[in-house]
Write a protein that holds these residues in place. Sequence first.
Motif, mmCIF file in Angstrom:
data_model
loop_
_atom_site.group_PDB
_atom_site.id
_atom_site.type_symbol
_atom_site.label_atom_id
_atom_site.label_comp_id
_atom_site.label_asym_id
_atom_site.label_seq_id
_atom_site.Cartn_x
_atom_site.Cartn_y
_atom_site.Cartn_z
ATOM 1 N N ILE A 1 67.095 -22.375 -34.239
ATOM 2 C CA ILE A 1 66.175 -21.303 -33.855
ATOM 3 C C ILE A 1 65.439 -21.675 -32.571
ATOM 4 C CG2 ILE A 1 64.165 -19.973 -34.560
ATOM 5 C CD1 ILE A 1 66.703 -19.316 -36.098
ATOM 6 N N PHE A 2 64.956 -22.915 -32.478
ATOM 7 C CA PHE A 2 64.242 -23.351 -31.273
ATOM 8 C C PHE A 2 65.147 -23.282 -30.043
ATOM 9 C CE2 PHE A 2 61.270 -25.900 -34.120
ATOM 10 C CZ PHE A 2 60.192 -25.065 -33.883
ATOM 11 N N GLN A 3 66.387 -23.747 -30.181
ATOM 12 C CA GLN A 3 67.290 -23.745 -29.032
ATOM 13 C C GLN A 3 67.695 -22.333 -28.643
ATOM 14 O OE1 GLN A 3 70.524 -26.430 -29.980
ATOM 15 N NE2 GLN A 3 69.393 -28.195 -29.206
ATOM 16 N N THR A 4 67.863 -21.463 -29.631
ATOM 17 C CA THR A 4 68.165 -20.066 -29.318
ATOM 18 C C THR A 4 67.027 -19.440 -28.535
ATOM 19 O OG1 THR A 4 69.516 -19.853 -31.319
ATOM 20 C CG2 THR A 4 68.714 -17.825 -30.315
ATOM 21 N N LYS A 5 65.801 -19.711 -28.967
ATOM 22 C CA LYS A 5 64.626 -19.213 -28.242
ATOM 23 C C LYS A 5 64.584 -19.776 -26.830
ATOM 24 C CE LYS A 5 59.561 -19.208 -28.375
ATOM 25 N NZ LYS A 5 58.363 -19.766 -29.055
ATOM 26 N N SER A 6 64.915 -21.049 -26.676
ATOM 27 C CA SER A 6 64.905 -21.682 -25.349
ATOM 28 C C SER A 6 65.928 -21.038 -24.426
ATOM 29 C CB SER A 6 65.186 -23.181 -25.483
ATOM 30 O OG SER A 6 64.182 -23.825 -26.234
ATOM 31 N N VAL A 7 67.116 -20.745 -24.961
ATOM 32 C CA VAL A 7 68.157 -20.111 -24.149
ATOM 33 C C VAL A 7 67.705 -18.738 -23.682
ATOM 34 C CG1 VAL A 7 70.482 -19.128 -24.223
ATOM 35 C CG2 VAL A 7 70.062 -21.400 -25.171
ATOM 36 N N VAL A 8 67.128 -17.957 -24.596
ATOM 37 C CA VAL A 8 66.666 -16.612 -24.240
ATOM 38 C C VAL A 8 65.566 -16.688 -23.187
ATOM 39 C CG1 VAL A 8 65.540 -14.543 -25.111
ATOM 40 C CG2 VAL A 8 67.345 -15.627 -26.450
ATOM 41 N N GLU A 9 64.604 -17.578 -23.379
ATOM 42 C CA GLU A 9 63.506 -17.707 -22.413
ATOM 43 C C GLU A 9 64.026 -18.140 -21.043
ATOM 44 O OE1 GLU A 9 59.726 -18.837 -25.334
ATOM 45 O OE2 GLU A 9 60.791 -20.413 -24.239
ATOM 46 N N SER A 10 64.987 -19.048 -21.025
ATOM 47 C CA SER A 10 65.531 -19.502 -19.746
ATOM 48 C C SER A 10 66.264 -18.380 -19.032
ATOM 49 C CB SER A 10 66.478 -20.692 -19.971
ATOM 50 O OG SER A 10 65.789 -21.799 -20.501
ATOM 51 N N LEU A 11 67.040 -17.612 -19.784
ATOM 52 C CA LEU A 11 67.831 -16.543 -19.172
ATOM 53 C C LEU A 11 66.962 -15.408 -18.638
ATOM 54 C CD1 LEU A 11 70.877 -16.360 -21.613
ATOM 55 C CD2 LEU A 11 70.759 -17.421 -19.354
ATOM 56 N N ILE A 12 65.775 -15.201 -19.215
ATOM 57 C CA ILE A 12 64.888 -14.157 -18.698
ATOM 58 C C ILE A 12 63.963 -14.690 -17.607
ATOM 59 C CG2 ILE A 12 64.972 -12.874 -20.859
ATOM 60 C CD1 ILE A 12 62.201 -13.901 -21.526
ATOM 61 N N GLY A 13 64.145 -15.981 -17.248
ATOM 62 C CA GLY A 13 63.415 -16.522 -16.111
ATOM 63 C C GLY A 13 62.089 -17.156 -16.429
ATOM 64 N N PRO B 1 66.642 -19.117 -14.269
ATOM 65 C CA PRO B 1 66.835 -20.566 -14.293
ATOM 66 C C PRO B 1 67.901 -21.075 -13.349
ATOM 67 C CG PRO B 1 68.073 -19.598 -16.075
ATOM 68 C CD PRO B 1 67.358 -18.456 -15.375
ATOM 69 N N PHE B 2 68.608 -20.175 -12.638
ATOM 70 C CA PHE B 2 69.722 -20.618 -11.812
ATOM 71 C C PHE B 2 69.304 -20.990 -10.397
ATOM 72 C CE2 PHE B 2 71.379 -17.334 -14.803
ATOM 73 C CZ PHE B 2 71.938 -18.234 -15.687
ATOM 74 N N GLY B 3 68.124 -20.577 -9.981
ATOM 75 C CA GLY B 3 67.664 -20.893 -8.644
ATOM 76 C C GLY B 3 66.622 -21.994 -8.654
ATOM 77 N N GLY B 4 66.247 -22.442 -7.447
ATOM 78 C CA GLY B 4 65.219 -23.466 -7.306
ATOM 79 C C GLY B 4 65.792 -24.870 -7.323
ATOM 80 N N HIS B 5 64.895 -25.839 -7.516
ATOM 81 C CA HIS B 5 65.318 -27.237 -7.559
ATOM 82 C C HIS B 5 66.101 -27.504 -8.845
ATOM 83 C CE1 HIS B 5 62.963 -28.362 -4.051
ATOM 84 N NE2 HIS B 5 61.945 -27.700 -4.561
ATOM 85 N N GLN C 1 66.741 -25.472 -19.981
ATOM 86 C CA GLN C 1 66.681 -24.761 -18.703
ATOM 87 C C GLN C 1 67.494 -25.495 -17.642
ATOM 88 O OE1 GLN C 1 62.758 -23.555 -17.441
ATOM 89 N NE2 GLN C 1 63.314 -23.570 -15.287
ATOM 90 N N GLY C 2 67.383 -26.819 -17.621
ATOM 91 C CA GLY C 2 68.133 -27.589 -16.633
ATOM 92 C C GLY C 2 69.633 -27.501 -16.825
ATOM 93 N N ASN C 3 70.089 -27.520 -18.082
ATOM 94 C CA ASN C 3 71.528 -27.447 -18.332
ATOM 95 C C ASN C 3 72.087 -26.061 -18.064
ATOM 96 O OD1 ASN C 3 72.924 -30.003 -19.801
ATOM 97 N ND2 ASN C 3 70.733 -29.977 -20.199
ATOM 98 N N LEU C 4 71.329 -25.015 -18.391
ATOM 99 C CA LEU C 4 71.806 -23.666 -18.078
ATOM 100 C C LEU C 4 71.880 -23.452 -16.566
ATOM 101 C CD1 LEU C 4 69.980 -21.434 -20.715
ATOM 102 C CD2 LEU C 4 72.317 -22.288 -20.748
ATOM 103 N N GLN C 5 71.045 -24.161 -15.836
ATOM 104 C CA GLN C 5 71.076 -24.068 -14.379
ATOM 105 C C GLN C 5 72.409 -24.563 -13.815
ATOM 106 O OE1 GLN C 5 68.342 -26.635 -12.219
ATOM 107 N NE2 GLN C 5 67.558 -24.891 -11.071
ATOM 108 N N HIS C 6 73.100 -25.386 -14.583
ATOM 109 C CA HIS C 6 74.395 -25.906 -14.130
ATOM 110 C C HIS C 6 75.448 -24.817 -14.000
ATOM 111 C CE1 HIS C 6 73.305 -30.203 -15.710
ATOM 112 N NE2 HIS C 6 72.679 -29.893 -14.592
ATOM 113 N N LEU C 7 75.184 -23.639 -14.572
ATOM 114 C CA LEU C 7 76.099 -22.513 -14.365
ATOM 115 C C LEU C 7 76.229 -22.174 -12.883
ATOM 116 C CD1 LEU C 7 74.972 -20.223 -17.320
ATOM 117 C CD2 LEU C 7 77.239 -21.254 -17.039
ATOM 118 N N ALA C 8 75.155 -22.433 -12.123
ATOM 119 C CA ALA C 8 75.198 -22.179 -10.684
ATOM 120 C C ALA C 8 75.884 -23.304 -9.923
ATOM 121 C CB ALA C 8 73.774 -21.983 -10.148
#
Length: 712
Positions: free
Chosen positions: A515-527, A330-334, A382-389
């Motif tokens: 639970i939903f947000q935890t799943k979202s974080v995991v899915e985003s981190l695995i791309g 989730p850290f690359g791209g637009h 996904q968009g907010n985790l992208q802010h780590l970059a």
Amino acid sequence: MDALNQSPAPRRTDGRRFLPPESPLSMVPCRLDRTATPGRAPTGSTRVSTFRRLFIFLGTILLMLAGGYGMHDVVKVGGVTVLEAVLLGLFLVLLAWVAFSFMSALAGFFVLLMRRTPGLPVDPAGPLPAVTARTAMLMPTYNEDPHHLMARLRAMYESVEATGSGEKFDWFLLSDTTDPDIWICEEKTFIRLRHAVDADRLYYRHRPDNTARKSGNIADWVRRFGAAYDHMIVLDADSLMEGDMIVRLVHAMETHPAAALIQTQPVIVNARTLFSSLQQFSGRVYGPLIAAGNAWWHGGDSNYWGHNAIIRVRAFAEAAGLPELSGRKPFGGHILSHDFVEAALMRRSGWAIYMAPTLRGSFEEVPPSVLDFAARDRRWCQGNLQHLAVLPARGLHWVSRLHLLTGIGSYLSAPLWLLFLVLGLLISLQAHFIRPEYFPKGFSLFPTWPQQDPVLAARVFAATMGLLILPKLLAYIVLISDRDERAQFAGSPRVLAGILCETILAALIAPSMMIFQTKSVVESLIGRDAGWQVQRRNDGQLARGEIYRKLAGPTLCGLVLSLSAYAASLPLLLWMSPVVLGLLLSIPLGMITSSRLESPGLFATAETNRPPGVVLRANELAASAPAATAGALDQLSHDRELLSDHMSSLSLARPRRFAPVNVALATARAKIEECENFEDAAAWLDRSELRAVLSHPALLKRLLEMPRSSQE
């Protein structure tokens, strides 16, 4: 009018009926590894008194230390184990998050109670000022219902016209729609809207390339038309704004030349289900308190929420060009969650970013069910985790970095809470099933007896819950202290009953969202990409199969947690009952909260009791829904005006040599050549091929001129 003073001569396009003459404005992607060029923004005071920020941060630290000290006393049973140390660390992080929000709410309480104006000083009720700047109203859309979209657009247009300043505003519907049937329906309803209001300041642009989604949509408009306008007001497809507020926003930008952006506080309207009514009630009651507190200590370092905000076009073009991040998702791209980043970049260039929370007349809608909310939340995660970059970018103001961290933390807190619960459960299971070591290594005259202090644990728990619940009571005090607000909400007892019911229901829904947000974080981190789905905006009636399938996970988690807690001890199960109960009831809660309400009942707000004029007008127009619309090709075949306007709106530019082959266009051309009549060709084309045909004037004309089977 700074944009007009620097505008090049307008460049007309070739007979395009949907758009004005182009006035290009340069907007290039910025560099995150370089500091922005200083001195671009006008000089202006964006400073906030040191006391305000010390109040927020010192208060947060003191609350965190006090809570951490109490939690340390709870876990120090014969020495702190590794699991207990990790648990204590998680508690400190989560408590800091809660305490920070509490301090902002506390600041908002004092500001509103003393009738101070937080954020940008804008008069919300005085005589309507005259404005001279040219402003573009931008409404991006992506596969939305065209009829409801035009209803909102027309309601806002009429509201602005009623102010007497309508000639200063141009309206743009910026379509990124990919569904060919919806695309042509958009054009048809747009033509109908133009005829209905008899105005030539309404424009429509369909973008065939959806690069960078909404941020790319806005940037494309800036590059093509931005030089002709001083300001732009960016909307969402579900946005509504009153004309009075729009004019006051423009006047605020004219009187504050150092401001690049002024963010309003949208109020949720048109809630028709229990879930959306909960969101509407909580946002209306608690939202002003939180917004006032944030505006009080943010000052000119505020944030942008992506819609219902006015932006200075020149500042946006110079400073907010978004780069494409390197690396995999989730850290690359637009950049998906573009708003926080755009605000940070404009602030980096010296411009001020303000909030105007006391200015009324800004509205939005909310997803109608828990599942729809979770689907939208997945995209935002996904968009907010992208802010780590983006965080390491050079030259960002420290408050802008804090905004980015806040967005990231709003999603990382969910897996941290889940981990905190699991660790606490593991510690309890360890104490229950593993025999304690009464005589540890080394000399000890007396044995070490395991001790627990349930009273102290209860106090720590109660204090933490107090930080979460007290802001709701403070918001209630602020509301009932205002006679007009109290009357619009139909009395203080009813509001208090609504707060109590909302608190209970929100507490039951929160574990499933965890639970939903935890799943979202995991899915985003695995791309795993969230994609770009269309948001459901109807009454939220979900199929039972969808509810069972998507809420089975939270229910299973609740079952596992309850059995594990009961295996340790019954008191532990009772302690965890708020979380466990919400998970076990997730399926019936999903059904109940997505059901349509005949009336908001206890969750009525000022806007439901006395709907604003622009909301009433939009709903009135939306209620007069036309008959079901035919497919794209049928609409073009039977409406010559629509076909003519559609053809004139298409780009006539020849493709570049050695450009990538448009596969959909190539296959569509091959299929059309193989067919002998219109019906066969239309039936054989899939959606991507039909979209390619609709974007190609010559091929579309050839298809429409094919013989009909009924003529044979």
